[in-house]
Design a protein around this motif. Structure first.
Motif, PDB file in Angstrom:
ATOM      1  N   THR A   1      -4.445   6.152  -9.409  1.00  0.00           N
ATOM      2  CA  THR A   1      -5.427   7.144  -8.964  1.00  0.00           C
ATOM      3  C   THR A   1      -6.275   6.576  -7.842  1.00  0.00           C
ATOM      4  N   GLN A   2      -6.708   7.448  -6.952  1.00  0.00           N
ATOM      5  CA  GLN A   2      -7.551   7.040  -5.834  1.00  0.00           C
ATOM      6  C   GLN A   2      -8.691   8.041  -5.676  1.00  0.00           C
TER       7      GLN A   2
ATOM      8  N   CYS B   1      -9.388   2.462  -6.097  1.00  0.00           N
ATOM      9  CA  CYS B   1      -8.024   2.640  -6.595  1.00  0.00           C
ATOM     10  C   CYS B   1      -7.976   2.074  -8.010  1.00  0.00           C
ATOM     11  N   GLU B   2      -7.314   2.807  -8.900  1.00  0.00           N
ATOM     12  CA  GLU B   2      -7.257   2.375 -10.287  1.00  0.00           C
ATOM     13  C   GLU B   2      -5.859   2.610 -10.864  1.00  0.00           C
TER      14      GLU B   2
ATOM     15  N   CYS C   1      -3.065   3.349  -1.778  1.00  0.00           N
ATOM     16  CA  CYS C   1      -3.079   2.217  -2.693  1.00  0.00           C
ATOM     17  C   CYS C   1      -1.754   2.218  -3.461  1.00  0.00           C
ATOM     18  N   ALA C   2      -1.266   1.051  -3.796  1.00  0.00           N
ATOM     19  CA  ALA C   2      -0.054   0.952  -4.604  1.00  0.00           C
ATOM     20  C   ALA C   2      -0.205  -0.205  -5.578  1.00  0.00           C
ATOM     21  N   SER C   3       0.629  -0.199  -6.619  1.00  0.00           N
ATOM     22  CA  SER C   3       0.637  -1.316  -7.560  1.00  0.00           C
ATOM     23  C   SER C   3       2.058  -1.604  -7.989  1.00  0.00           C
TER      24      SER C   3
ATOM     25  N   GLY D   1      -3.636   8.745  -2.204  1.00  0.00           N
ATOM     26  CA  GLY D   1      -4.264   8.446  -0.927  1.00  0.00           C
ATOM     27  C   GLY D   1      -5.656   9.020  -0.774  1.00  0.00           C
ATOM     28  N   THR D   2      -6.410   8.420   0.151  1.00  0.00           N
ATOM     29  CA  THR D   2      -7.708   8.942   0.584  1.00  0.00           C
ATOM     30  C   THR D   2      -7.607   9.250   2.071  1.00  0.00           C
TER      31      THR D   2
END
Lengths: 113, 113
Positions: free
Chosen positions: A5-6, A23-24, A91-93, A107-108
């Motif tokens: 999530t962003q 980002c989480e 953001c990615a993980s 994204g933001t």
């Protein structure tokens, strides 16, 4: 669950403002990434964190300051940005830096005036 | 540095038909990973399929399959029975050391009803 999530979804800021992107992920992933994407272009890597430590900085200007306070959270602090910094920030993980599959957040969308 | 080339800026397909998106890459490595990501107008990068270079068998995920030609350094994506929801930008990506993804320029896929 492969959710990243962003927040926020959209952000408008002036060149003198200070703001942060968040980002989480709750997948137990230990590697997290920031990408910048301009319209109709591929994402470009900015930073990589592995086990909460900065692993890769792709020569990003200091007006972008990443922070990884814990294994689930990644922030990107913004200060004195330029209009050309307007872009989609993704953001990615991944499970670890050696684990190949990266899962992206929505994204933001950032606009710098 | 590795490079990824997507030579088709745009492709169109009729609903229910099959389309193939091309991707070539350059590397001196023998073991690596390749990916196809989809980015619809909602902006979220969605993993479509991945291929491990040491595996001879082409990866398949439902209607999506790849034609991986290691010697030719080619990694094309075949979408069968195309659906309106397949319309998106498709990125081919190569995984570098440190889990850095190198993306191609992308192919916009349009699906006609």
């Amino acid at each position: 669950d492969t959710e990243v999530t962003q927040t926020p979804k959209h952000l408008v800021m002036g060149m003198t403002n200070k703001k942060s992107l968040k980002c989480e992920q709750h997948m137990g992933h230990r590697a997290m990434y920031w990408y910048k994407q301009k319209a109709k272009k591929p994402p470009e890597l900015m930073f990589v964190y592995s086990y909460e430590k900065l692993s890769i900085n792709e020569s990003v200007p200091s007006r972008f300051s990443p922070e990884c306070p814990n294994s689930s959270l990644l922030n990107l602090h913004l200060h004195a940005l330029q209009p050309e910094d307007s872009a989609l920030y993704l953001c990615a993980s991944s499970q670890a830096i050696t684990q190949e599959t990266q899962y992206f957040g929505p994204g933001t969308r950032l606009l710098v005036l | 540095a590795q490079t990824v080339t997507q030579s088709q800026p745009e492709m169109s397909v009729q609903e229910a038909e099959t389309v193939t998106l091309s991707c070539t890459y350059d590397t001196s490595e023998s073991d690596y990973y390749l990916f196809w990501y989809k980015q619809p107008p909602s902006r979220q990068m969605i993993l479509v399929i991945r291929q491990e270079a040491y595996k001879q068998q082409n990866a398949t995920e439902n209607r999506f399959s790849v034609n991986f030609q290691k010697a030719a350094k080619s990694f094309s994506l075949k979408i069968s029975d195309s659906q309106l929801g397949d319309a998106a930008m498709y990125f081919c990506a190569y995984r570098e050391t440190g889990n850095k993804l190198v993306f191609g320029a992308g192919t916009i896929l349009r699906v006609k009803s």
